[in-house]
Design a protein around this motif. Sequence first.
Motif, short mmCIF file in Angstrom:
data_model
loop_
_atom_site.label_atom_id
_atom_site.label_comp_id
_atom_site.label_asym_id
_atom_site.label_seq_id
_atom_site.Cartn_x
_atom_site.Cartn_y
_atom_site.Cartn_z
N THR A 56 41.57 -12.44 75.84
CA THR A 56 41.13 -12.74 74.48
C THR A 56 40.22 -11.63 74.00
O THR A 56 39.43 -11.08 74.76
N THR A 57 40.36 -11.30 72.73
CA THR A 57 39.51 -10.26 72.17
C THR A 57 39.28 -10.55 70.70
O THR A 57 40.02 -11.33 70.09
N GLN A 58 38.25 -9.95 70.16
CA GLN A 58 37.97 -10.14 68.74
C GLN A 58 38.33 -8.90 67.96
O GLN A 58 38.19 -7.79 68.44
N LEU A 59 38.82 -9.13 66.76
CA LEU A 59 39.24 -8.03 65.91
C LEU A 59 38.54 -8.16 64.57
O LEU A 59 38.61 -9.20 63.93
N THR A 60 37.84 -7.12 64.17
CA THR A 60 37.18 -7.14 62.87
C THR A 60 38.05 -6.43 61.85
O THR A 60 38.49 -5.31 62.08
N VAL A 61 38.31 -7.09 60.76
CA VAL A 61 39.16 -6.50 59.73
C VAL A 61 38.32 -6.02 58.55
O VAL A 61 37.24 -6.55 58.30
N GLN A 62 38.86 -5.04 57.83
CA GLN A 62 38.16 -4.48 56.68
C GLN A 62 38.27 -5.40 55.47
O GLN A 62 39.34 -5.91 55.17
#
Length: 293
Positions: free
Chosen positions: A3-9
């Motif tokens: 599991t990982t987190q992704l930050t979007v613009q």
Amino acid sequence: MATTQLTVQGPYDLALSLKARASFSPGPAEDTTALRIAVRIDGKPVLLEVQQAANKSAVLQVSSLDDAHPERLQEQAGWIVLADLDLRPFYRIAENDPIIDPVARLFHGMKPIRPATLFEMAVDAVIEQQISLTAARRIRSRVIERFGERTAGLWIFPDPETLARASTEELRACGLSGRKAEYINGVARNVVEGSLDLDQLKNLSDNEVRSIISGIRGFGRWSAEYILIRGLGRPDAVPADDLAVRTMVGKYLGDGSRMTAEQVEQTLKPFVPFRGIAVFYLLVYHRLAPDRK
DNA sequence: TACCAGGTAAAAA
DNA sequence: TTTTTACATGGT
């Protein structure tokens, strides 16, 4: 489980973006709370699941049952949801247009969802040439079910190697014309032989991409623009000669009747460098509008 | 039944 | 150089 987190613009609404995607392939209702897709990462089939941490939050949860590298998961998911695109400058431009502005507000946070690979996008472009999206969808699923791989109940689009080996007859049996079978064979072989590096297109300018794509047999002006906006997510690209684009830009930004490609180009000038996104919003609006037609 | 639908390359004029 | 044609499927 990785599991990982992704930050979007910028602003993002995953549920809305999924709904928009589903609107282009009418069928049984799809889950709009999470993006579930099977992809190949480092050659291995991986089930990818993307969820939004909170409503319209900039943080996405990316998870997979498989033991893929979190970084690669994040990279693949970020590509698919167009994490790098910031919609805010588009919304500022939209404010100047009485038609687009309310549509942009209605669909705040909506981005296109890209196919997992450019090879899949290229084959899609060929399949969708000239025929209706409904017909194309049927042909496409036959191609996937004949040549693709199934994992965790989801299909992975066939590899270039597989479609390079496929015979014209096998492809025709999926409903493709003999011509299109040759085009698909051809682009698959170019990729396998290494004379065409689709991933390299990500590093090139729009015009450089146009030049390379339209040099491939079976890929003309329309396909180049289509791959730019849908496959690469280049926000300014528009297939101005596309039948649906000519119809929809005419309907909403013109006198109601279908435009010529030149009229489309002229009409969209105020939306540079987001002409493709503007058209995307219009097309989705048309498909989701209750008073459609 | 005929025609149109998110085109393209090759033949014919 | 410009115009016309064949192509495959699905919906109306």
